[in-house]
Scaffold this active site. Structure first.
Site, PDB file in Angstrom:
ATOM      1  N   SER A 141       0.872  -1.172   0.000  1.00  0.00           N
ATOM      2  CA  SER A 141       0.000   0.000   0.000  1.00  0.00           C
ATOM      3  C   SER A 141       0.907   1.219   0.000  1.00  0.00           C
ATOM      4  O   SER A 141       2.078   1.136   0.386  1.00  0.00           O
ATOM      5  CB  SER A 141      -0.882   0.006   1.252  1.00  0.00           C
ATOM      6  OG  SER A 141      -1.523   1.250   1.440  1.00  0.00           O
ATOM      7  N   TYR A 154      -2.517  -1.760  10.276  1.00  0.00           N
ATOM      8  CA  TYR A 154      -2.377  -1.668   8.819  1.00  0.00           C
ATOM      9  C   TYR A 154      -1.076  -0.977   8.440  1.00  0.00           C
ATOM     10  O   TYR A 154      -0.301  -1.484   7.621  1.00  0.00           O
ATOM     11  CB  TYR A 154      -3.566  -0.913   8.234  1.00  0.00           C
ATOM     12  CG  TYR A 154      -3.638  -0.921   6.722  1.00  0.00           C
ATOM     13  CD1 TYR A 154      -4.136  -2.029   6.042  1.00  0.00           C
ATOM     14  CD2 TYR A 154      -3.224   0.174   5.969  1.00  0.00           C
ATOM     15  CE1 TYR A 154      -4.213  -2.045   4.656  1.00  0.00           C
ATOM     16  CE2 TYR A 154      -3.293   0.172   4.592  1.00  0.00           C
ATOM     17  CZ  TYR A 154      -3.792  -0.935   3.942  1.00  0.00           C
ATOM     18  OH  TYR A 154      -3.859  -0.962   2.570  1.00  0.00           O
TER      19      TYR A 154
END
Length: 261
Positions: A141, A154
């Site tokens: 990401s 995350y």
């Protein structure tokens, strides 16, 4: 590497980026195992692929944080298509926002977002080294290069996924193993809005991503992935501005931290 004629496994393939990558791969001549935690969504993606390209996709429900499940996916690919040439470690979860994430939440995020990549590489890379060719694509990401407002699980695990992909490329790149790391920003998937369930940090996380640039469709991201593999390029950045942000971060870390606050 040309993807035509190759055999691939795509995890998290039941929709979103994973489903789009599976469809793009088959469109370019690859045969694909579509894997997802939810067997029904993986089956639906494979069925749509086979409707247009008969016999090019099979599906499986699999928890790819489990080594045995990955081993079974590799066996499934071998049974239907032959040895695995490419592995797309795409499955991922957002995790709870804030410091409230408990031990179980941290363990799950680490297992899905990081250890799933490590376990797949442990099973595949030795054979790729013997054959002199193989391709590992890690979906991290932009949060893995920058950070993620809201979810510590995350942000931290995506940083770790980038780190593992770097290590894999450095260690095995001269032995025929190619590695790419996908670091998109906003993509129109359930994951983008997964942290926004009413909590202040969850809403801030979604807002930070959607306000930072264009929210892309999964098919556009998949096209970027195929192009990067053709070029054997490590960083796949569907949002080019992420590279500028990364440079600004490195140039003046304290200023970047103040801006993020």
């Amino acid at each position: 590497m040309q993807v035509a004629g190759k055999v691939a496994i795509v995890t998290g393939g039941g929709g979103g980026i994973g489903g789009a990558i599976a469809r793009a791969l088959v469109g370019a001549g690859t045969r694909v195992v579509v894997a997802d935690l939810h067997a029904s969504t993986a089956q639906a993606v494979a069925a749509r692929i086979n409707a247009d390209h008969p016999g090019t996709a099979v599906s499986a429900g699999a928890d790819v944080s489990d080594t045995e499940a990955i081993r079974q996916l590799i066996a499934l690919a071998d049974k239907h298509f032959g040895p695995v040439d490419m592995y797309f470690a795409n499955a991922g979860i957002v995790g709870a926002p804030g410091l409230e994430a408990d031990e179980a939440a941290w363990s799950l995020a680490i297992d899905v977002n990081l250890r799933a990549h490590i376990r797949a590489a442990q099973l595949l890379v030795p054979a790729w080294v013997e054959r002199g060719a193989g391709y590992f694509v890690s979906t991290a990401s932009a949060a893995g290069l920058l950070t993620q407002i809201g979810s510590a699980t995350y942000a931290v695990t995506k940083h770790a996924a980038v780190g593992f992909a770097e290590w894999l490329s450095v260690t095995y790149g001269d032995q025929g193993v190619r590695v790419s790391c996908l670091c998109p920003q906003g993509v129109n998937t359930k994951l983008l809005f997964g942290g926004d369930s009413g909590e202040v940090l969850g809403a801030a996380a979604t807002r930070a991503v959607t306000s930072a640039g264009e929210v892309l469709e999964p098919a556009q991201v998949a096209a970027d992935v195929i192009a990067a593999i053709d070029e054997e390029r490590f960083l796949i950045l569907p949002h080019p501005q992420v590279l500028d942000m990364y440079r600004h971060k490195a140039a003046d870390y304290d200023r970047w931290l103040r801006g993020m606050r």
